[in-house]
Write a protein that holds these residues in place. Structure first.
Motif, mmCIF file in Angstrom:
data_model
loop_
_atom_site.group_PDB
_atom_site.id
_atom_site.type_symbol
_atom_site.label_atom_id
_atom_site.label_comp_id
_atom_site.label_asym_id
_atom_site.label_seq_id
_atom_site.Cartn_x
_atom_site.Cartn_y
_atom_site.Cartn_z
ATOM 1 N N CYS A 1 10.652 16.455 8.921
ATOM 2 C CA CYS A 1 10.551 15.335 8.358
ATOM 3 C C CYS A 1 9.340 14.691 9.359
ATOM 4 O O CYS A 1 9.576 14.320 10.538
ATOM 5 C CB CYS A 1 11.835 14.474 8.549
ATOM 6 N N PHE A 2 8.181 14.359 8.396
ATOM 7 C CA PHE A 2 7.168 13.842 9.228
ATOM 8 C C PHE A 2 6.729 12.254 8.710
ATOM 9 O O PHE A 2 5.771 11.874 9.201
ATOM 10 C CB PHE A 2 6.193 14.732 9.782
ATOM 11 N N ALA A 3 6.983 12.014 7.593
ATOM 12 C CA ALA A 3 6.475 10.794 6.847
ATOM 13 C C ALA A 3 7.428 9.640 6.236
ATOM 14 O O ALA A 3 8.657 9.818 6.060
ATOM 15 C CB ALA A 3 5.994 11.462 5.350
ATOM 16 N N HIS A 4 6.996 8.637 6.708
ATOM 17 C CA HIS A 4 8.040 7.519 6.440
ATOM 18 C C HIS A 4 6.798 6.490 5.940
ATOM 19 O O HIS A 4 5.847 6.145 6.653
ATOM 20 C CB HIS A 4 8.827 7.157 7.570
ATOM 21 N N TYR A 5 7.136 5.609 4.961
ATOM 22 C CA TYR A 5 6.224 4.404 4.650
ATOM 23 C C TYR A 5 6.922 3.144 4.223
ATOM 24 O O TYR A 5 8.046 3.140 4.045
ATOM 25 C CB TYR A 5 5.638 4.901 3.109
ATOM 26 N N GLN A 6 6.380 2.170 4.516
ATOM 27 C CA GLN A 6 6.644 0.741 4.440
ATOM 28 C C GLN A 6 5.898 0.509 2.848
ATOM 29 O O GLN A 6 4.689 0.632 2.832
ATOM 30 C CB GLN A 6 6.331 -0.138 5.521
ATOM 31 N N HIS A 7 6.694 -0.123 2.120
ATOM 32 C CA HIS A 7 5.942 -0.658 0.974
ATOM 33 C C HIS A 7 5.849 -2.019 0.764
ATOM 34 O O HIS A 7 6.922 -3.052 1.491
ATOM 35 C CB HIS A 7 7.007 -0.161 -0.184
ATOM 36 N N ALA A 8 4.840 -2.655 0.241
ATOM 37 C CA ALA A 8 4.760 -4.008 0.183
ATOM 38 C C ALA A 8 3.535 -4.019 -1.249
ATOM 39 O O ALA A 8 3.073 -3.449 -1.638
ATOM 40 C CB ALA A 8 3.735 -4.607 1.282
ATOM 41 N N THR A 9 4.020 -5.725 -1.786
ATOM 42 C CA THR A 9 2.965 -5.610 -2.934
ATOM 43 C C THR A 9 1.632 -6.060 -2.620
ATOM 44 O O THR A 9 1.328 -6.299 -1.474
ATOM 45 C CB THR A 9 3.589 -6.667 -3.649
ATOM 46 N N ALA A 10 0.818 -5.796 -3.792
ATOM 47 C CA ALA A 10 -0.688 -6.272 -3.575
ATOM 48 C C ALA A 10 -0.740 -7.567 -3.075
ATOM 49 O O ALA A 10 -1.558 -7.710 -2.333
ATOM 50 C CB ALA A 10 -1.474 -5.669 -4.782
ATOM 51 N N ARG A 11 -0.037 -8.418 -3.681
ATOM 52 C CA ARG A 11 0.062 -9.720 -3.408
ATOM 53 C C ARG A 11 0.394 -10.304 -1.982
ATOM 54 O O ARG A 11 -0.116 -10.921 -1.295
ATOM 55 C CB ARG A 11 0.926 -10.614 -4.267
ATOM 56 N N GLU A 12 1.410 -9.509 -1.393
ATOM 57 C CA GLU A 12 1.988 -9.708 -0.031
ATOM 58 C C GLU A 12 0.690 -9.066 1.074
ATOM 59 O O GLU A 12 0.697 -9.801 2.054
ATOM 60 C CB GLU A 12 3.350 -8.896 0.374
ATOM 61 N N LEU A 13 0.054 -7.886 0.421
ATOM 62 C CA LEU A 13 -0.991 -7.705 1.337
ATOM 63 C C LEU A 13 -2.282 -8.392 1.130
ATOM 64 O O LEU A 13 -3.469 -7.962 1.818
ATOM 65 C CB LEU A 13 -1.276 -6.132 0.899
ATOM 66 N N ASN A 14 -2.393 -9.227 0.270
ATOM 67 C CA ASN A 14 -3.333 -10.174 -0.239
ATOM 68 C C ASN A 14 -4.609 -9.489 -0.350
ATOM 69 O O ASN A 14 -5.941 -9.881 -0.203
ATOM 70 C CB ASN A 14 -3.712 -10.905 1.382
ATOM 71 N N PHE A 15 -4.619 -8.445 -1.097
ATOM 72 C CA PHE A 15 -5.635 -7.542 -1.678
ATOM 73 C C PHE A 15 -6.402 -8.162 -2.860
ATOM 74 O O PHE A 15 -7.563 -7.909 -2.842
ATOM 75 C CB PHE A 15 -5.226 -6.258 -2.473
ATOM 76 N N GLN A 16 -5.828 -9.414 -3.433
ATOM 77 C CA GLN A 16 -6.586 -10.071 -4.378
ATOM 78 C C GLN A 16 -7.705 -10.974 -3.748
ATOM 79 O O GLN A 16 -8.789 -11.199 -4.619
ATOM 80 C CB GLN A 16 -5.836 -11.043 -5.095
ATOM 81 N N ASN A 17 -7.852 -11.260 -2.250
ATOM 82 C CA ASN A 17 -8.982 -11.681 -1.710
ATOM 83 C C ASN A 17 -9.896 -10.699 -0.860
ATOM 84 O O ASN A 17 -10.418 -11.348 -0.123
ATOM 85 C CB ASN A 17 -8.154 -12.628 -0.818
ATOM 86 N N ARG A 18 -9.781 -9.438 -1.218
ATOM 87 C CA ARG A 18 -10.512 -8.580 -0.570
ATOM 88 C C ARG A 18 -12.077 -8.649 -0.934
ATOM 89 O O ARG A 18 -12.343 -9.221 -2.155
ATOM 90 C CB ARG A 18 -10.223 -6.917 -0.856
#
Length: 168
Positions: A1-18
């Protein structure tokens, strides 16, 4: 086991302002019923080490019906654009959407778009039924149980579930 991910929405990551000229935004979409089945078998069967029943699977599908989970995660809100659908915003807002069920083909296209030699592309599955997943710090690896369906479940997926999740 070597992979673990945190998930967030595009809105939470502010991608609309990229700045689209300075970035390449991509994500992965998955067939909604397969995503729901995987979540059910991961969170409610493998993690607690339970077994599943046909009714349990149908209940999981029914409770997620119409939630448009992926659309909510990927949606890029645009100010003053009330009329567009989340599907339109996703398609127009991302540079590339890979398809989980066609990952190898999707990565070939992504490599072409990013001008990456195919010899530099490697595919690893992070969670594979029958394999293992890191279940948390200090908890070790978790054996993942394989998902299964029945003709009754498949009929439900092709009918009510698919029509309720057409936007996902």
């Amino acid at each position: 086991c070597f992979a673990h991910y945190q998930h967030a929405t595009a809105r939470e990551l502010n991608f609309q302002n990229r700045d689209p000229a300075q970035s390449f935004l991509w994500s992965i979409v998955r067939e909604p019923a397969q995503r729901t089945l995987s979540a059910h078998f991961f969170y409610y069967v493998s993690k607690p080490n339970h077994t599943s029943t046909e009714n349990g699977i149908l209940n999981a599908l029914e409770s997620s019906k119409g939630h448009n989970y992926q659309s909510k995660y990927l949606d890029l809100p645009i100010q003053n654009e009330q009329s567009s659908s989340s599907t339109d915003r996703i398609i127009n807002g991302y540079d590339f959407l890979a398809v989980n069920e066609r990952m190898e083909e999707s990565l070939v296209v992504l490599a072409m778009l990013a001008q990456i030699p195919l010899t530099d592309v490697v595919v690893f599955s992070s969670k594979l039924a029958g394999g293992y997943h890191l279940s948390g710090i200090g908890l070790g690896c978790l054996k993942l149980k394989k998902k299964w369906t029945t003709p009754k479940i498949e009929e439900y997926i092709l009918g009510d579930y698919r029509s309720a999740n057409k936007d996902d």
